[in-house]
Design a protein around this motif. Structure first.
Motif, PDB file in Angstrom:
ATOM      1  N   ARG A 180       0.827  -1.194   0.000  1.00 42.11           N
ATOM      2  CA  ARG A 180       0.000   0.000   0.000  1.00 42.11           C
ATOM      3  C   ARG A 180       0.870   1.255   0.000  1.00 42.11           C
ATOM      4  O   ARG A 180       1.949   1.268   0.606  1.00 42.11           O
ATOM      5  CB  ARG A 180      -0.938   0.003   1.211  1.00 42.11           C
ATOM      6  CG  ARG A 180      -2.079  -1.018   1.094  1.00 42.11           C
ATOM      7  CD  ARG A 180      -2.861  -1.149   2.362  1.00 42.11           C
ATOM      8  NE  ARG A 180      -4.049  -1.966   2.162  1.00 42.11           N
ATOM      9  CZ  ARG A 180      -4.724  -2.557   3.147  1.00 42.11           C
ATOM     10  NH1 ARG A 180      -4.315  -2.427   4.399  1.00 42.11           N
ATOM     11  NH2 ARG A 180      -5.792  -3.283   2.880  1.00 42.11           N
ATOM     12  N   THR A 181       0.396   2.297  -0.656  1.00 42.14           N
ATOM     13  CA  THR A 181       1.118   3.560  -0.749  1.00 42.14           C
ATOM     14  C   THR A 181       0.252   4.683  -0.207  1.00 42.14           C
ATOM     15  O   THR A 181      -0.901   4.848  -0.637  1.00 42.14           O
ATOM     16  CB  THR A 181       1.494   3.863  -2.208  1.00 42.14           C
ATOM     17  OG1 THR A 181       2.274   2.788  -2.731  1.00 42.14           O
ATOM     18  CG2 THR A 181       2.309   5.149  -2.311  1.00 42.14           C
ATOM     19  N   ASP A 182       0.800   5.429   0.733  1.00 38.95           N
ATOM     20  CA  ASP A 182       0.095   6.587   1.277  1.00 38.95           C
ATOM     21  C   ASP A 182       0.257   7.736   0.287  1.00 38.95           C
ATOM     22  O   ASP A 182       1.377   8.213   0.056  1.00 38.95           O
ATOM     23  CB  ASP A 182       0.692   6.976   2.635  1.00 38.95           C
ATOM     24  CG  ASP A 182      -0.143   8.035   3.345  1.00 38.95           C
ATOM     25  OD1 ASP A 182      -0.704   8.904   2.641  1.00 38.95           O
ATOM     26  OD2 ASP A 182      -0.211   8.001   4.580  1.00 38.95           O
ATOM     27  N   THR A 203       2.039  10.983   1.863  1.00 39.25           N
ATOM     28  CA  THR A 203       3.467  10.965   2.223  1.00 39.25           C
ATOM     29  C   THR A 203       4.315  10.183   1.236  1.00 39.25           C
ATOM     30  O   THR A 203       5.534  10.304   1.231  1.00 39.25           O
ATOM     31  CB  THR A 203       3.628  10.339   3.618  1.00 39.25           C
ATOM     32  OG1 THR A 203       3.201   8.962   3.567  1.00 39.25           O
ATOM     33  CG2 THR A 203       2.778  11.082   4.649  1.00 39.25           C
ATOM     34  N   ARG A 262       4.725   7.072   1.460  1.00 37.45           N
ATOM     35  CA  ARG A 262       5.284   5.958   2.204  1.00 37.45           C
ATOM     36  C   ARG A 262       4.656   4.641   1.756  1.00 37.45           C
ATOM     37  O   ARG A 262       3.427   4.544   1.631  1.00 37.45           O
ATOM     38  CB  ARG A 262       5.042   6.168   3.699  1.00 37.45           C
ATOM     39  CG  ARG A 262       5.607   5.072   4.602  1.00 37.45           C
ATOM     40  CD  ARG A 262       5.543   5.504   6.070  1.00 37.45           C
ATOM     41  NE  ARG A 262       5.973   4.437   6.940  1.00 37.45           N
ATOM     42  CZ  ARG A 262       5.150   3.562   7.526  1.00 37.45           C
ATOM     43  NH1 ARG A 262       3.848   3.669   7.320  1.00 37.45           N
ATOM     44  NH2 ARG A 262       5.623   2.601   8.303  1.00 37.45           N
ATOM     45  N   THR A 301       4.090   0.610   2.426  1.00 39.05           N
ATOM     46  CA  THR A 301       4.116  -0.447   3.434  1.00 39.05           C
ATOM     47  C   THR A 301       3.773  -1.773   2.776  1.00 39.05           C
ATOM     48  O   THR A 301       3.005  -1.833   1.820  1.00 39.05           O
ATOM     49  CB  THR A 301       3.099  -0.163   4.561  1.00 39.05           C
ATOM     50  OG1 THR A 301       1.786  -0.063   4.006  1.00 39.05           O
ATOM     51  CG2 THR A 301       3.447   1.141   5.272  1.00 39.05           C
ATOM     52  N   LEU A 305      -6.585   3.401   0.126  1.00 38.45           N
ATOM     53  CA  LEU A 305      -5.227   3.683  -0.336  1.00 38.45           C
ATOM     54  C   LEU A 305      -4.938   2.902  -1.611  1.00 38.45           C
ATOM     55  O   LEU A 305      -5.482   1.815  -1.812  1.00 38.45           O
ATOM     56  CB  LEU A 305      -4.196   3.279   0.737  1.00 38.45           C
ATOM     57  CG  LEU A 305      -4.302   3.969   2.099  1.00 38.45           C
ATOM     58  CD1 LEU A 305      -3.306   3.346   3.077  1.00 38.45           C
ATOM     59  CD2 LEU A 305      -4.038   5.466   1.970  1.00 38.45           C
ATOM     60  N   GLU A 360      -3.294   0.229  -3.659  1.00 40.33           N
ATOM     61  CA  GLU A 360      -2.740  -1.017  -3.157  1.00 40.33           C
ATOM     62  C   GLU A 360      -2.623  -2.035  -4.287  1.00 40.33           C
ATOM     63  O   GLU A 360      -3.300  -1.935  -5.301  1.00 40.33           O
ATOM     64  CB  GLU A 360      -3.613  -1.588  -2.038  1.00 40.33           C
ATOM     65  CG  GLU A 360      -5.070  -1.793  -2.431  1.00 40.33           C
ATOM     66  CD  GLU A 360      -5.966  -2.116  -1.238  1.00 40.33           C
ATOM     67  OE1 GLU A 360      -7.056  -2.651  -1.491  1.00 40.33           O
ATOM     68  OE2 GLU A 360      -5.576  -1.843  -0.089  1.00 40.33           O
ATOM     69  N   GLY A 384      -7.869   7.571  -3.532  1.00 38.72           N
ATOM     70  CA  GLY A 384      -6.802   7.064  -4.377  1.00 38.72           C
ATOM     71  C   GLY A 384      -7.237   7.069  -5.818  1.00 38.72           C
ATOM     72  O   GLY A 384      -8.413   7.300  -6.123  1.00 38.72           O
TER      73      GLY A 384
END
Length: 502
Positions: free
Chosen positions: A124-126, A129, A131, A133, A162, A164, A279
């Motif tokens: 997943r990508t925020d 930010t 970021r 994960t 998000l 993903e 998203g």
């Protein structure tokens, strides 16, 4: 015909549950393809033909190294639209125990469905930010939606809000990248051997097209013929001897490929039925292979001249050399170049009772004989007729189709348009009853305004039990119709008068 299951178990002998060695043939050493057709096909339709249309005989030569005893032989890379019940195997030094057509092909949906119970990784990508994960997850369901187990809790894929994606570390063993045809065989002694696997498949078809260029005097044509091959099957045939067969082939409607089941795994949040906010939109899964209908053809390739030969009651055209036919590709090969083919320009008119002057239809008549410069079978197909232009070059004079194959010895007409300078005006000049029958006298005025002579064919279409009772004798009287052939000098007029009784 009874429906066949995707798994064809033709014969199972006792002891089939014993451990079986696997012998995999990844690809054939050689392939030959013979393409048939479901009647004449328009070339423009080939690129949109569904994969269940068309028919081809595929013959593959493969090398096997069998162990002694029982083994499973897997032929990978067979045609995607194989008709498994038609498969035959020659040269096998073993007894066939069981045959299977395996349809678990690798695709995003199949990969997800076959991964139920397996561990994958969700990334997943925020968007705020950037970021990223990554966490392990167990696929728990993949039907109307995908359900993952993450840290002991269940979560529907696409509901996190998000961007993903799912990462698979391996492929489930039951999935294959290529269609596979497998057999369980029993061999008394092992060793290498060459076998020939033959089967029918759909998704390949062909058509014929012609370009006929008229000579300056209009008495002959330069006839050029093209064969167009279309591979809509999704399978690629590399460096393959290829043949096409002209003729009306009888087919059994029940002899069709077995449509494999395919599963969809929508990437939508199950709670709302829409893509989550927060998203970018989630792209749809690729369309399953069997559903790819109207995608653009990748390319059109032109090769050399084909050779014609007899095949029983059919005509076989062989490409001059082995060729590659890519998936979703159209390929053209010349199969006929016949200069100075004699033609006759005829102006035709069919009368069925009207009283209006109409232009005559322009026909080019071919006589398919060696003495007329042809004498070769012509597969049905479209014909573009080109004519020399006054300022040089050529222009299109008209188009027509050979609706049926034209064999040697028969005549064929190409209707390329209507004549402006040749008109036919029939009139009923008398009507009366004689001996209980209606009698009509027809007077036909035919005008030739051209600076050269023309031949006109005037046909009176008869209804019911009508017959000619007065007037010149027609040249033909077939199927009740009356046909007169009239030769008109340049800038001339002729009148045909006759009477018919019904």
């Amino acid at each position: 015909m009874k429906p066949l299951a995707p798994l064809l178990a033709l014969l199972v002998l006792p002891g089939a549950a014993r451990a079986q060695a696997a012998v995999v043939s990844d690809a054939p050493q050689a392939v030959a393809v013979t393409i048939y057709r479901d009647g004449p096909v328009e070339t423009a339709r080939l690129r949109y033909a569904p994969p269940q249309e068309g028919l081809a005989l595929v013959t593959e030569t493969r090398r096997l190294d069998l162990p002694a005893g029982r083994s499973v032989v897997k032929f990978r890379g067979v045609a995607e639209r194989i008709i498994p019940q038609t498969a035959t195997l020659e040269g096998l030094k073993a007894q066939v125990v069981e045959r299977n057509a395996d349809y678990d092909l690798l695709s995003p949906a199949a990969l997800m469905v076959k991964s139920v119970g397996r561990t994958v990784r969700i990334v997943r990508t925020d968007p705020a930010t950037g970021r990223v994960t990554e966490r392990p997850a167990v696929v728990r369901a993949a039907g109307d939606g995908v359900v993952l187990e993450i840290d002991g809790k269940l979560e529907a894929l696409g509901c996190a809000g998000l961007p993903e994606r799912i990462v698979f570390d391996d492929v489930p063993p039951s999935l294959a990248a290529d269609p596979t045809f497998s057999m369980v065989v029993e061999s008394e002694k092992g060793g290498p051997q060459d076998v020939r696997l033959s089967y029918l498949a759909t998704g390949l078809s062909w058509s014929a097209d012609y370009v006929a260029t008229l000579s300056a005097d209009g008495r002959s044509i330069d006839l050029f013929g093209w064969i167009t091959l279309a591979n809509m099957s999704g399978a690629r045939f590399g460096e393959t001897p290829t043949h096409v067969v002209a003729g009306d082939l009888s087919r059994d409607d029940g002899t069709r490929p077995i449509d494999p089941p395919w599963a969809s795994a929508p990437r939508l949040c199950w709670a709302s039925g829409v893509a989550p906010s927060g998203g970018p939109p989630i792209p749809p899964l690729p369309v399953p292979r069997a559903e790819r209908r109207l995608e653009a053809v990748e390319e059109v390739v032109v090769t050399g001249m084909a050779r014609q030969s007899d095949l029983g009651d059919y005509k076989l055209y062989s490409l001059p050399e082995a060729t590659s036919i890519a998936a979703r590709q159209i390929k053209q090969v010349a199969f006929l170049h016949q200069p100075r083919v004699a033609v006759q320009r005829v102006y035709a008119f069919d009368y069925d009772g009207g009283d209006e002057a109409e232009p005559a239809r322009v026909l080019l008549r071919l006589d398919n004989r060696v003495a007329e410069g042809l004498g070769k079978p012509l597969p049905a197909g479209s014909v573009a007729v080109m004519e020399p232009a006054a300022g040089g070059g050529t222009i299109l004079a008209g188009e027509d189709r050979l609706e049926r194959d034209l064999p040697v010895g028969l005549k064929g007409d190409l209707e390329i348009g209507q004549a402006i300078d040749v008109t036919v005006e029939p009139r009923i000049v008398e009507e009366k009853h004689v001996d209980g029958r209606e009698r009509r006298t027809v007077e036909v005025e035919i005008l030739n305004r051209k600076p050269h002579p023309v031949r006109v064919e005037y046909r009176h279409r008869m209804a019911g039990q009508g017959r000619l009772v007065a007037g010149p004798r027609p040249q033909e009287a077939s199927a009740g119709d009356l046909l007169w052939r009239l030769d008109l000098p340049a800038s001339s007029r002729k009148v045909l008068r006759y009477a018919v009784a019904n």
